[in-house]
Write a protein that holds these residues in place. Structure first.
Motif, PDB file in Angstrom:
ATOM      1  N   MET A  98      23.236  66.465  59.111  1.00  0.00           N
ATOM      2  CA  MET A  98      22.152  65.562  59.490  1.00  0.00           C
ATOM      3  C   MET A  98      22.743  64.244  59.966  1.00  0.00           C
ATOM      4  SD  MET A  98      18.825  65.767  59.507  1.00  0.00           S
ATOM      5  CE  MET A  98      17.357  64.755  59.627  1.00  0.00           C
ATOM      6  N   ALA A  99      22.337  63.794  61.143  1.00  0.00           N
ATOM      7  CA  ALA A  99      22.788  62.506  61.657  1.00  0.00           C
ATOM      8  C   ALA A  99      22.180  61.378  60.826  1.00  0.00           C
ATOM      9  CB  ALA A  99      22.396  62.346  63.119  1.00  0.00           C
ATOM     10  N   VAL A 100      22.890  60.254  60.732  1.00  0.00           N
ATOM     11  CA  VAL A 100      22.424  59.134  59.915  1.00  0.00           C
ATOM     12  C   VAL A 100      21.077  58.612  60.406  1.00  0.00           C
ATOM     13  CG1 VAL A 100      22.899  56.757  59.197  1.00  0.00           C
ATOM     14  CG2 VAL A 100      24.733  58.448  59.173  1.00  0.00           C
ATOM     15  N   ASN A 101      20.892  58.528  61.740  1.00  0.00           N
ATOM     16  CA  ASN A 101      19.607  58.021  62.227  1.00  0.00           C
ATOM     17  C   ASN A 101      18.454  58.933  61.819  1.00  0.00           C
ATOM     18  OD1 ASN A 101      20.396  60.073  63.960  1.00  0.00           O
ATOM     19  ND2 ASN A 101      19.847  58.980  65.827  1.00  0.00           N
ATOM     20  N   GLY A 102      18.730  60.233  61.662  1.00  0.00           N
ATOM     21  CA  GLY A 102      17.703  61.147  61.168  1.00  0.00           C
ATOM     22  C   GLY A 102      17.368  60.883  59.716  1.00  0.00           C
ATOM     23  N   ARG A 103      18.411  60.615  58.906  1.00  0.00           N
ATOM     24  CA  ARG A 103      18.166  60.302  57.496  1.00  0.00           C
ATOM     25  C   ARG A 103      17.376  58.998  57.360  1.00  0.00           C
ATOM     26  NH1 ARG A 103      23.796  61.927  54.253  1.00  0.00           N
ATOM     27  NH2 ARG A 103      23.512  64.170  54.489  1.00  0.00           N
ATOM     28  N   VAL A 104      17.720  58.009  58.195  1.00  0.00           N
ATOM     29  CA  VAL A 104      17.004  56.736  58.151  1.00  0.00           C
ATOM     30  C   VAL A 104      15.538  56.935  58.519  1.00  0.00           C
ATOM     31  CG1 VAL A 104      16.789  54.463  59.229  1.00  0.00           C
ATOM     32  CG2 VAL A 104      19.049  55.324  58.593  1.00  0.00           C
ATOM     33  N   LYS A 105      15.295  57.702  59.570  1.00  0.00           N
ATOM     34  CA  LYS A 105      13.907  57.934  60.003  1.00  0.00           C
ATOM     35  C   LYS A 105      13.117  58.689  58.943  1.00  0.00           C
ATOM     36  CE  LYS A 105      11.085  59.932  63.709  1.00  0.00           C
ATOM     37  NZ  LYS A 105      10.112  58.830  63.574  1.00  0.00           N
ATOM     38  N   MET A 106      13.727  59.699  58.352  1.00  0.00           N
ATOM     39  CA  MET A 106      13.051  60.445  57.292  1.00  0.00           C
ATOM     40  C   MET A 106      12.671  59.527  56.134  1.00  0.00           C
ATOM     41  SD  MET A 106      15.268  63.995  57.082  1.00  0.00           S
ATOM     42  CE  MET A 106      14.207  64.711  55.831  1.00  0.00           C
ATOM     43  N   ALA A 107      13.623  58.681  55.727  1.00  0.00           N
ATOM     44  CA  ALA A 107      13.376  57.796  54.592  1.00  0.00           C
ATOM     45  C   ALA A 107      12.296  56.771  54.920  1.00  0.00           C
ATOM     46  CB  ALA A 107      14.670  57.088  54.200  1.00  0.00           C
TER      47      ALA A 107
ATOM     48  N   SER B 109      28.381  55.242  58.041  1.00  0.00           N
ATOM     49  CA  SER B 109      28.747  56.299  57.102  1.00  0.00           C
ATOM     50  C   SER B 109      28.255  55.990  55.691  1.00  0.00           C
ATOM     51  CB  SER B 109      30.264  56.495  57.093  1.00  0.00           C
ATOM     52  OG  SER B 109      30.724  56.982  58.330  1.00  0.00           O
ATOM     53  N   ALA B 110      28.371  54.730  55.282  1.00  0.00           N
ATOM     54  CA  ALA B 110      27.945  54.344  53.933  1.00  0.00           C
ATOM     55  C   ALA B 110      26.433  54.493  53.774  1.00  0.00           C
ATOM     56  CB  ALA B 110      28.365  52.905  53.653  1.00  0.00           C
ATOM     57  N   ILE B 111      25.674  54.089  54.797  1.00  0.00           N
ATOM     58  CA  ILE B 111      24.211  54.246  54.753  1.00  0.00           C
ATOM     59  C   ILE B 111      23.846  55.720  54.667  1.00  0.00           C
ATOM     60  CG2 ILE B 111      22.101  54.026  56.134  1.00  0.00           C
ATOM     61  CD1 ILE B 111      23.193  51.342  57.137  1.00  0.00           C
ATOM     62  N   GLY B 112      24.535  56.542  55.464  1.00  0.00           N
ATOM     63  CA  GLY B 112      24.263  57.975  55.434  1.00  0.00           C
ATOM     64  C   GLY B 112      24.501  58.578  54.068  1.00  0.00           C
ATOM     65  N   ARG B 113      25.582  58.165  53.409  1.00  0.00           N
ATOM     66  CA  ARG B 113      25.879  58.688  52.076  1.00  0.00           C
ATOM     67  C   ARG B 113      24.861  58.201  51.055  1.00  0.00           C
ATOM     68  NH1 ARG B 113      30.393  61.341  51.333  1.00  0.00           N
ATOM     69  NH2 ARG B 113      30.393  60.947  49.092  1.00  0.00           N
ATOM     70  N   ALA B 114      24.464  56.936  51.134  1.00  0.00           N
ATOM     71  CA  ALA B 114      23.473  56.410  50.190  1.00  0.00           C
ATOM     72  C   ALA B 114      22.149  57.162  50.327  1.00  0.00           C
ATOM     73  CB  ALA B 114      23.265  54.917  50.431  1.00  0.00           C
TER      74      ALA B 114
ATOM     75  N   THR C 222      25.295  71.337  53.280  1.00  0.00           N
ATOM     76  CA  THR C 222      26.673  70.989  53.623  1.00  0.00           C
ATOM     77  C   THR C 222      27.108  69.711  52.920  1.00  0.00           C
ATOM     78  OG1 THR C 222      25.709  70.144  55.678  1.00  0.00           O
ATOM     79  CG2 THR C 222      26.916  72.201  55.815  1.00  0.00           C
ATOM     80  N   GLY C 223      26.399  69.350  51.868  1.00  0.00           N
ATOM     81  CA  GLY C 223      26.824  68.221  51.052  1.00  0.00           C
ATOM     82  C   GLY C 223      26.196  66.897  51.442  1.00  0.00           C
ATOM     83  N   ILE C 224      26.707  65.825  50.835  1.00  0.00           N
ATOM     84  CA  ILE C 224      26.188  64.476  51.038  1.00  0.00           C
ATOM     85  C   ILE C 224      26.579  63.928  52.406  1.00  0.00           C
ATOM     86  CG2 ILE C 224      26.339  62.094  50.218  1.00  0.00           C
ATOM     87  CD1 ILE C 224      24.662  63.823  48.433  1.00  0.00           C
ATOM     88  N   ALA C 225      27.732  64.307  52.909  1.00  0.00           N
ATOM     89  CA  ALA C 225      28.264  63.725  54.149  1.00  0.00           C
ATOM     90  C   ALA C 225      27.317  63.918  55.321  1.00  0.00           C
ATOM     91  CB  ALA C 225      29.627  64.326  54.479  1.00  0.00           C
ATOM     92  N   SER C 226      27.238  62.898  56.176  1.00  0.00           N
ATOM     93  CA  SER C 226      26.405  62.958  57.382  1.00  0.00           C
ATOM     94  C   SER C 226      27.216  63.514  58.542  1.00  0.00           C
ATOM     95  CB  SER C 226      25.906  61.560  57.746  1.00  0.00           C
ATOM     96  OG  SER C 226      27.005  60.724  58.074  1.00  0.00           O
ATOM     97  N   ALA C 227      26.533  63.753  59.666  1.00  0.00           N
ATOM     98  CA  ALA C 227      27.219  64.247  60.863  1.00  0.00           C
ATOM     99  C   ALA C 227      28.283  63.265  61.313  1.00  0.00           C
ATOM    100  CB  ALA C 227      26.207  64.495  61.976  1.00  0.00           C
ATOM    101  N   GLU C 228      27.960  61.964  61.291  1.00  0.00           N
ATOM    102  CA  GLU C 228      28.914  60.944  61.735  1.00  0.00           C
ATOM    103  C   GLU C 228      30.162  60.933  60.867  1.00  0.00           C
ATOM    104  OE1 GLU C 228      24.948  59.643  63.263  1.00  0.00           O
ATOM    105  OE2 GLU C 228      25.706  60.567  61.449  1.00  0.00           O
ATOM    106  N   GLU C 229      29.969  61.146  59.562  1.00  0.00           N
ATOM    107  CA  GLU C 229      31.106  61.107  58.652  1.00  0.00           C
ATOM    108  C   GLU C 229      31.985  62.347  58.810  1.00  0.00           C
ATOM    109  OE1 GLU C 229      32.030  60.563  53.870  1.00  0.00           O
ATOM    110  OE2 GLU C 229      29.963  60.548  54.617  1.00  0.00           O
ATOM    111  N   MET C 230      31.344  63.500  59.036  1.00  0.00           N
ATOM    112  CA  MET C 230      32.104  64.736  59.130  1.00  0.00           C
ATOM    113  C   MET C 230      32.744  64.937  60.490  1.00  0.00           C
ATOM    114  SD  MET C 230      32.352  66.215  56.315  1.00  0.00           S
ATOM    115  CE  MET C 230      33.132  67.678  57.007  1.00  0.00           C
ATOM    116  N   ASP C 231      32.224  64.273  61.515  1.00  0.00           N
ATOM    117  CA  ASP C 231      32.789  64.429  62.845  1.00  0.00           C
ATOM    118  C   ASP C 231      34.150  63.759  62.891  1.00  0.00           C
ATOM    119  OD1 ASP C 231      33.151  65.047  65.452  1.00  0.00           O
ATOM    120  OD2 ASP C 231      31.735  63.590  66.237  1.00  0.00           O
ATOM    121  N   GLY C 232      35.189  64.545  62.684  1.00  0.00           N
ATOM    122  CA  GLY C 232      36.539  63.994  62.671  1.00  0.00           C
ATOM    123  C   GLY C 232      37.171  63.970  61.303  1.00  0.00           C
TER     124      GLY C 232
END
Length: 285
Positions: free
Chosen positions: A79-88, A152-157, A168-178
């Protein structure tokens, strides 16, 4: 060419099937209006610590072998971070509750960054991330290291609060990409096998590809990168370049015509670590 061992094929096929199941589960777990934020990231999962023969069928499935072992290429959903932000935000707006993102806090002598999120619905959670610095930082990491770490920190929070968790765990797409994993190789070296005789039709023999660059390379934390290109046959491919060529890739431009040596599997070219790309010019491939 020797056939790929049955045990390796079975293990690799199981990994491929599990990746498909993860994606289907992700689509079921995430409401349809947020599906656009689910990102499929290519990852190379280790099948064996040893190098085995890769026949044509295994190669078509995404198997490849390196001096470090045998791998299969799959894609996992994140899940991309912007998706998590929008959901929240949507969730709290509907409930009439507050959602507050605190200012980032930097610690560990400027090497780490954390963000705490306070929710009237779910309580408080803190996510942290390493600030990408040094020679391995490139692209957005090099230009905006604090912003990258904050994302990345916002995505994890938000993940700790339960948003965007899709198996696929706590990590976001941005964090896992790379990111590098114990069972994954983000920058595989030259695929090799026991048989190196080109006249035998060995699929592990590299070929030269003349390609046109379609977008700027996206760098991984280890210095390897991925970009999209068009071959002379008008086939769109994803090009994976090892960290050995990072200095060259830093100056790659859109619409450049380059010649690369590597292996083409499933619309993906893996560039040989020992042979640098050669720039030809700009124009149509």
């Amino acid at each position: 060419m020797a056939a790929t061992p049955k045990w390796a094929m079975e293990k690799g096929k199981k990994i491929i099937e599990e990746a498909k199941i993860r994606y289907e589960q992700a689509k079921k777990q995430i409401p349809a209006e947020y599906h656009e934020f689910v990102v499929l990231l290519p990852q190379n999962v280790k099948v064996s610590q040893t190098q085995v023969d890769i026949d044509s069928h295994a190669s078509e499935l995404g198997f490849f072998a390196t001096k470090n072992g045998t791998y299969v290429s799959v894609s996992y959903p994140y899940m991309a971070v912007n998706g998590r932000v929008k959901m929240a935000r949507d969730d709290h707006r509907k409930a009439g509750k507050l959602l507050h993102f605190n200012e980032p806090a930097i610690s560990n002598q400027g090497k780490s960054l954390s963000v705490t999120i306070e929710s009237e619905l779910l309580g408080k959670a803190t996510g942290s991330s390493i600030i990408p610095l040094g020679e391995n930082a490139s692209g957005a990491e090099r230009d905006n290291p604090l912003e990258v770490a904050e994302t990345s920190a916002i995505g994890r929070a938000l993940g700790f609060l339960g948003y965007g968790l899709i198996g696929t765990g706590i990590a976001s797409a941005e964090e896992m990409d790379g990111a590098e994993g114990e069972e994954e190789d983000q920058s595989p070296e030259k695929p090799t096998g026991d048989n190196h005789n080109n006249s035998s039709g060995n699929n592990n023999s590299p070929s030269v590809f003349r390609i046109k660059v379609l977008d700027l390379p996206k760098f991984n934390r280890d210095g390897s990168c991925i970009f999209h290109a068009l071959t002379h046959k008008r086939q769109e491919v994803e090009v994976v370049v090892t960290k050995q060529h990072k200095a060259y890739m830093d100056h790659l431009g859109v619409d450049q015509i380059i010649n690369v040596t590597g292996w083409l599997n499933n619309d993906r070219i893996r560039v040989d670590a020992s042979k640098a790309p050669v720039i030809e010019g700009s124009g149509a491939a």
